[in-house]
Design a protein around this motif. Structure first.
Motif, PDB file in Angstrom:
ATOM      1  N   ARG A  81       8.678  -1.000  33.014  1.00 55.05           N
ATOM      2  CA  ARG A  81       7.900  -2.480  32.641  1.00 55.05           C
ATOM      3  C   ARG A  81       8.164  -2.095  31.016  1.00 55.05           C
ATOM      4  NH1 ARG A  81      10.667  -5.254  36.887  1.00 55.05           N
ATOM      5  NH2 ARG A  81       9.235  -5.885  37.947  1.00 55.05           N
ATOM      6  N   PRO A  82       8.240  -2.817  29.915  1.00 57.30           N
ATOM      7  CA  PRO A  82       8.549  -2.822  28.160  1.00 57.30           C
ATOM      8  C   PRO A  82       6.469  -2.152  28.462  1.00 57.30           C
ATOM      9  CG  PRO A  82       9.439  -4.788  28.865  1.00 57.30           C
ATOM     10  CD  PRO A  82       9.116  -4.310  29.813  1.00 57.30           C
ATOM     11  N   SER A  83       7.040  -1.462  27.217  1.00 56.30           N
ATOM     12  CA  SER A  83       5.540  -1.069  26.985  1.00 56.30           C
ATOM     13  C   SER A  83       5.473  -0.718  25.659  1.00 56.30           C
ATOM     14  CB  SER A  83       5.158   0.667  27.559  1.00 56.30           C
ATOM     15  OG  SER A  83       6.367   1.582  27.570  1.00 56.30           O
ATOM     16  N   THR A  88       0.555   1.318  27.041  1.00 52.35           N
ATOM     17  CA  THR A  88      -0.215  -0.430  27.371  1.00 52.35           C
ATOM     18  C   THR A  88       0.730  -0.933  27.975  1.00 52.35           C
ATOM     19  OG1 THR A  88      -0.954  -1.509  26.337  1.00 52.35           O
ATOM     20  CG2 THR A  88      -2.735   0.016  27.080  1.00 52.35           C
ATOM     21  N   PHE A  89       0.956  -2.342  28.361  1.00 54.98           N
ATOM     22  CA  PHE A  89       1.801  -2.818  29.075  1.00 54.98           C
ATOM     23  C   PHE A  89       1.843  -4.195  27.747  1.00 54.98           C
ATOM     24  CE2 PHE A  89       0.805  -2.661  33.408  1.00 54.98           C
ATOM     25  CZ  PHE A  89       2.282  -2.253  34.423  1.00 54.98           C
ATOM     26  N   SER A  90       3.532  -3.749  27.214  1.00 58.89           N
ATOM     27  CA  SER A  90       3.724  -5.230  25.819  1.00 58.89           C
ATOM     28  C   SER A  90       3.815  -6.387  27.002  1.00 58.89           C
ATOM     29  CB  SER A  90       4.840  -3.922  25.707  1.00 58.89           C
ATOM     30  OG  SER A  90       5.740  -5.897  25.094  1.00 58.89           O
ATOM     31  N   LEU A  91       3.239  -7.263  25.344  1.00 65.76           N
ATOM     32  CA  LEU A  91       3.303  -8.486  26.357  1.00 65.76           C
ATOM     33  C   LEU A  91       4.579  -8.860  26.335  1.00 65.76           C
ATOM     34  CD1 LEU A  91       1.233 -11.048  26.285  1.00 65.76           C
ATOM     35  CD2 LEU A  91       2.575 -11.647  24.445  1.00 65.76           C
ATOM     36  N   SER A  92       5.853  -8.469  25.845  1.00 59.75           N
ATOM     37  CA  SER A  92       7.135  -9.256  26.925  1.00 59.75           C
ATOM     38  C   SER A  92       7.779  -8.349  28.340  1.00 59.75           C
ATOM     39  CB  SER A  92       8.245  -8.101  26.559  1.00 59.75           C
ATOM     40  OG  SER A  92       7.695  -6.377  25.945  1.00 59.75           O
ATOM     41  N   ALA A  93       6.483  -7.782  28.700  1.00 62.37           N
ATOM     42  CA  ALA A  93       6.570  -7.162  30.018  1.00 62.37           C
ATOM     43  C   ALA A  93       6.042  -8.322  30.634  1.00 62.37           C
ATOM     44  CB  ALA A  93       5.927  -6.448  30.675  1.00 62.37           C
ATOM     45  N   LEU A  94       5.171  -9.407  30.224  1.00 66.16           N
ATOM     46  CA  LEU A  94       4.889 -10.348  31.520  1.00 66.16           C
ATOM     47  C   LEU A  94       5.871 -11.285  32.445  1.00 66.16           C
ATOM     48  CD1 LEU A  94       2.061 -12.059  32.133  1.00 66.16           C
ATOM     49  CD2 LEU A  94       2.915 -13.599  29.698  1.00 66.16           C
ATOM     50  N   ASP A  95       6.802 -11.575  31.898  1.00 66.26           N
ATOM     51  CA  ASP A  95       7.651 -12.201  32.767  1.00 66.26           C
ATOM     52  C   ASP A  95       7.960 -11.620  34.102  1.00 66.26           C
ATOM     53  OD1 ASP A  95       7.377 -14.493  31.136  1.00 66.26           O
ATOM     54  OD2 ASP A  95       9.607 -14.865  29.666  1.00 66.26           O
ATOM     55  N   SER A  96       8.658 -10.622  33.009  1.00 65.14           N
ATOM     56  CA  SER A  96       9.073  -9.810  34.789  1.00 65.14           C
ATOM     57  C   SER A  96       8.117  -9.635  35.897  1.00 65.14           C
ATOM     58  CB  SER A  96      10.279  -8.732  34.596  1.00 65.14           C
ATOM     59  OG  SER A  96       8.999  -7.054  34.003  1.00 65.14           O
ATOM     60  N   ILE A  97       6.847  -8.413  35.150  1.00 65.49           N
ATOM     61  CA  ILE A  97       5.601  -9.204  36.021  1.00 65.49           C
ATOM     62  C   ILE A  97       5.719 -10.150  37.328  1.00 65.49           C
ATOM     63  CG2 ILE A  97       3.099  -8.581  36.480  1.00 65.49           C
ATOM     64  CD1 ILE A  97       3.492  -6.294  34.338  1.00 65.49           C
ATOM     65  N   LEU A  98       5.178 -11.083  36.363  1.00 64.94           N
ATOM     66  CA  LEU A  98       4.939 -12.652  36.975  1.00 64.94           C
ATOM     67  C   LEU A  98       6.237 -12.935  37.898  1.00 64.94           C
ATOM     68  CD1 LEU A  98       2.818 -14.961  37.313  1.00 64.94           C
ATOM     69  CD2 LEU A  98       4.276 -15.918  35.792  1.00 64.94           C
ATOM     70  N   ALA A 121      -3.981 -10.785  28.559  1.00 64.58           N
ATOM     71  CA  ALA A 121      -3.262 -11.802  28.370  1.00 64.58           C
ATOM     72  C   ALA A 121      -2.255 -11.526  29.620  1.00 64.58           C
ATOM     73  CB  ALA A 121      -1.740 -11.721  27.386  1.00 64.58           C
ATOM     74  N   ILE A 122      -1.891 -10.536  30.452  1.00 64.71           N
ATOM     75  CA  ILE A 122      -1.125 -10.242  31.778  1.00 64.71           C
ATOM     76  C   ILE A 122      -2.299 -10.320  32.673  1.00 64.71           C
ATOM     77  CG2 ILE A 122      -0.222  -8.957  32.745  1.00 64.71           C
ATOM     78  CD1 ILE A 122       0.986  -7.651  30.962  1.00 64.71           C
ATOM     79  N   VAL A 123      -3.654 -10.122  32.536  1.00 65.21           N
ATOM     80  CA  VAL A 123      -4.465  -9.754  34.246  1.00 65.21           C
ATOM     81  C   VAL A 123      -4.607 -11.548  33.994  1.00 65.21           C
ATOM     82  CG1 VAL A 123      -6.788  -9.488  34.594  1.00 65.21           C
ATOM     83  CG2 VAL A 123      -5.272  -7.712  33.390  1.00 65.21           C
ATOM     84  N   SER A 124      -5.016 -12.681  32.485  1.00 67.67           N
ATOM     85  CA  SER A 124      -5.754 -13.511  32.947  1.00 67.67           C
ATOM     86  C   SER A 124      -4.653 -14.478  33.599  1.00 67.67           C
ATOM     87  CB  SER A 124      -5.781 -14.125  31.398  1.00 67.67           C
ATOM     88  OG  SER A 124      -6.108 -15.150  31.056  1.00 67.67           O
ATOM     89  N   LEU A 125      -3.132 -13.969  32.833  1.00 65.06           N
ATOM     90  CA  LEU A 125      -2.362 -15.211  33.554  1.00 65.06           C
ATOM     91  C   LEU A 125      -2.294 -14.490  35.381  1.00 65.06           C
ATOM     92  CD1 LEU A 125       0.074 -17.489  33.256  1.00 65.06           C
ATOM     93  CD2 LEU A 125       1.489 -14.963  32.816  1.00 65.06           C
TER      94      LEU A 125
END
Length: 293
Positions: A81-83, A88-98, A121-125
């Motif tokens: 995923r984008p870093s 660490t993870f980039s915020l742009s990784a959020l959609d693919s992780i979810l 943000a990723i953990v919270s979502l």
């Protein structure tokens, strides 16, 4: 373990495997974590899940460590995923992780994840929106600690948190939690109030959910070593993926983890054992459990 009879009577064991079954019958586990310099954490978590009976284990990790994670265990599937610049993870990784969480049965979030605003943000979502059972450990707990005190109540699916005492104090800061007993009382209160399972690690680890609490009899001080908690989270996710409810899975996982740690201590000593040794001793424990079924 000296004998299978050591298994506590109050624990639920794993169901027997059917002759006609496939890997999809035993849970698809998604481990979300890792950061530059911490590739081992999600990889060990995933490897422990495989050794604990999971049918499939996927890692979602920052692309900067994906190759390292792939080389750790050929049984694991790795998604890069984008870093960010700090690894660490980039915020742009959020959609693919979810999106990937919709294809799995159990999530583990946090091993080696690092700390950043994107991670928070990723953990919270994931905490709020993931529908499947999810184990939050390590850096994910630290991320939750930066959120509003009401976040623990705001979850779409079953949630398990696995803090050690330091992580618990960050998550629930109060001057009255000065000793183990007060920490456990607070954990029991939060578990009931937020409708989650709390696994408070330490000597005689506490597992609490609703009005039920249980202390684990296995384990030793040699398990206070880097990666041990990642192994526990992997075991726990695997047991949930095989059909145990979160409370029974948390108790059994804690017992198995401690029993494997005791086996590792006998084989390598408390001083020399590592988290990898705990994983390597898991087959011994599961063989003993099979004799009871």
């Amino acid at each position: 373990m000296d004998s299978p009879s050591f298994f506590p009577n109050d624990l639920v064991g794993l169901p027997k495997r059917k002759s006609l079954s496939s890997k999809t019958d035993y849970g698809r586990i998604l481990v979300i974590g890792g950061a530059a310099g911490m590739a081992g954490a999600p990889a060990m978590c995933g490897s422990a899940a495989m050794r604990s009976g999971a049918g499939l284990v996927e890692l979602s990790v920052p692309e900067c460590i994906a190759v390292a994670c792939t080389g750790f265990d050929p049984c694991l599937m790795t998604h890069a995923r984008p870093s960010s610049e700090n690894g660490t993870f980039s915020l742009s990784a959020l959609d693919s992780i979810l999106e990937r969480t919709t294809r799995c049965d159990v999530i583990v979030c946090g091993p080696g994840m690092g700390r950043s605003e994107a991670v928070r943000a990723i953990v919270s979502l994931l905490w709020r929106e993931a529908l499947v059972p999810a184990v939050f450990d390590a850096d994910a707990i630290s991320a939750l600690a930066t959120e509003s005190s009401t976040i623990l109540q705001q979850h779409a699916g079953p949630r398990i948190i696995t803090p050690h005492e330091g992580e618990w104090r960050r998550l629930q800061p109060t001057p009255h939690q000065s000793d183990r007993k007060s920490l456990e009382t607070a954990a029991e209160t939060v578990a009931r109030f937020a409708n989650i399972t709390v696994l408070l690690k330490g000597s005689k680890t506490l597992v609490t959910q609703g009005d039920r609490s249980w202390h684990n009899p296995t384990g030793n001080p040699g398990m206070a070593t880097a990666g041990s908690g990642d192994v526990l989270s992997g075991i726990l996710a695997a047991l949930i993926g095989q059909g145990l409810d979160t409370f029974d899975a948390a108790r059994l996982a804690t017992w198995i983890h401690g029993a494997a740690g005791d086996a590792a201590a006998r084989r390598f000593s408390q001083v020399s054992m590592t988290a990898r040794d705990i994983i390597d001793c898991l087959p011994e424990i599961f063989l003993s459990l099979e004799k009871l079924s």
